[in-house]
Design an enzyme around this catalytic site. Structure first.
Site, mmCIF file in Angstrom:
data_model
loop_
_atom_site.group_PDB
_atom_site.id
_atom_site.type_symbol
_atom_site.label_atom_id
_atom_site.label_comp_id
_atom_site.label_asym_id
_atom_site.label_seq_id
_atom_site.Cartn_x
_atom_site.Cartn_y
_atom_site.Cartn_z
ATOM 1 N N GLY A 55 0.888 -1.343 -0.077
ATOM 2 C CA GLY A 55 0.038 0.022 0.020
ATOM 3 C C GLY A 55 0.807 1.193 -0.022
ATOM 4 N N TYR A 138 -16.167 -2.601 -14.940
ATOM 5 C CA TYR A 138 -15.942 -1.119 -14.960
ATOM 6 C C TYR A 138 -15.558 -0.802 -16.382
ATOM 7 C CZ TYR A 138 -14.203 3.274 -13.302
ATOM 8 O OH TYR A 138 -14.024 4.645 -13.240
ATOM 9 N N ASP A 147 -5.411 -4.098 -5.841
ATOM 10 C CA ASP A 147 -5.878 -4.162 -4.382
ATOM 11 C C ASP A 147 -7.402 -4.400 -4.443
ATOM 12 O OD1 ASP A 147 -5.741 -1.600 -5.226
ATOM 13 O OD2 ASP A 147 -5.782 -0.703 -3.255
ATOM 14 N N ARG A 148 -7.909 -3.400 -5.208
ATOM 15 C CA ARG A 148 -9.648 -3.411 -5.270
ATOM 16 C C ARG A 148 -10.162 -4.521 -5.899
ATOM 17 N NH1 ARG A 148 -10.743 2.819 -7.337
ATOM 18 N NH2 ARG A 148 -12.958 2.140 -6.412
#
Length: 205
Positions: A55, A138, A147-148
């Site tokens: 992150g 999307y 990560d999403r």
């Protein structure tokens, strides 16, 4: 995710990797469409899998034996020495494989160099040589961070679909999963610490 202040100044491993004859070039932010899923199979009870989530503020690592989390540790993303931090966190044993998810490409490059010096036989990087097994609906799929997608897939496995996933990190993300288990998209907002810092600097409080 736990946010941590990383006071350690970052140093480049460029000279270190050059002196040791290792060069690694990654483009984490550009997923390749036809990738295999990250299906890493462990064959014995002693086999270990290292999972790594890079992150903006911290790197969270989990060491699994079969399906059980045996150890968890964190490294500051700005840490100067990933190799020592990983070696300390993993211990004397060498994992059979590592899977890396990253939203910080430069950190991912440095970390993969460290993993290779730990002699981990198999290294998978999400979006580079493997993919998250979820359909991405999307409108601009390449703009969605790995990560999403991992969060969405984990929510499906743990709780089923449909689902809304909220992740509190350096940024706060909202992601939606359809009843068919497909990633639909979401929102990304400044995290709590980032918002408070901006208010303190810009607003007359």
């Amino acid at each position: 995710r736990r946010q941590r202040n990383c006071a350690t100044r970052s140093k480049s491993l460029k000279n270190w990797s050059k002196n040791n004859g290792t060069r690694v070039h990654l483009k984490i932010a550009r997923p390749v469409p036809d990738l295999v899923t990250c299906d890493v199979r462990l064959h014995s009870e002693s086999d270990m899998l290292l999972t790594i989530d890079i992150g903006n503020t911290s790197i969270t690592c989990g060491l699994f034996k079969k399906d059980r989390l045996s150890r968890r540790f964190c490294i500051a993303t700005r840490s100067a020495d990933y190799f020592r931090a990983l070696k300390k966190g993993i211990g004397p044993a060498v994992p059979e494989a590592a899977i890396v998810s990253s939203v910080v490409p430069k950190a991912a490059t440095r970390l993969v160099i460290a993993l290779r010096y730990l002699h981990i036989p198999e290294i998978r990087i999400l979006g580079k040589n493997c993919r998250v097994p979820i359909v991405n609906r999307y409108q601009y799929p390449k703009q969605v961070g790995q990560d999403r997608l991992v969060n969405a897939y984990a929510a499906i496995r743990l709780y089923g679909a449909p689902a809304v996933i909220i992740d509190f990190g350096t940024a706060i993300t909202f992601d939606a999963v359809s009843g068919k288990g497909e990633y639909l998209g979401g929102l990304i907002l400044p995290g709590l610490e980032t918002s408070l810092r901006a208010l303190n600097e810009k607003a007359a409080l």
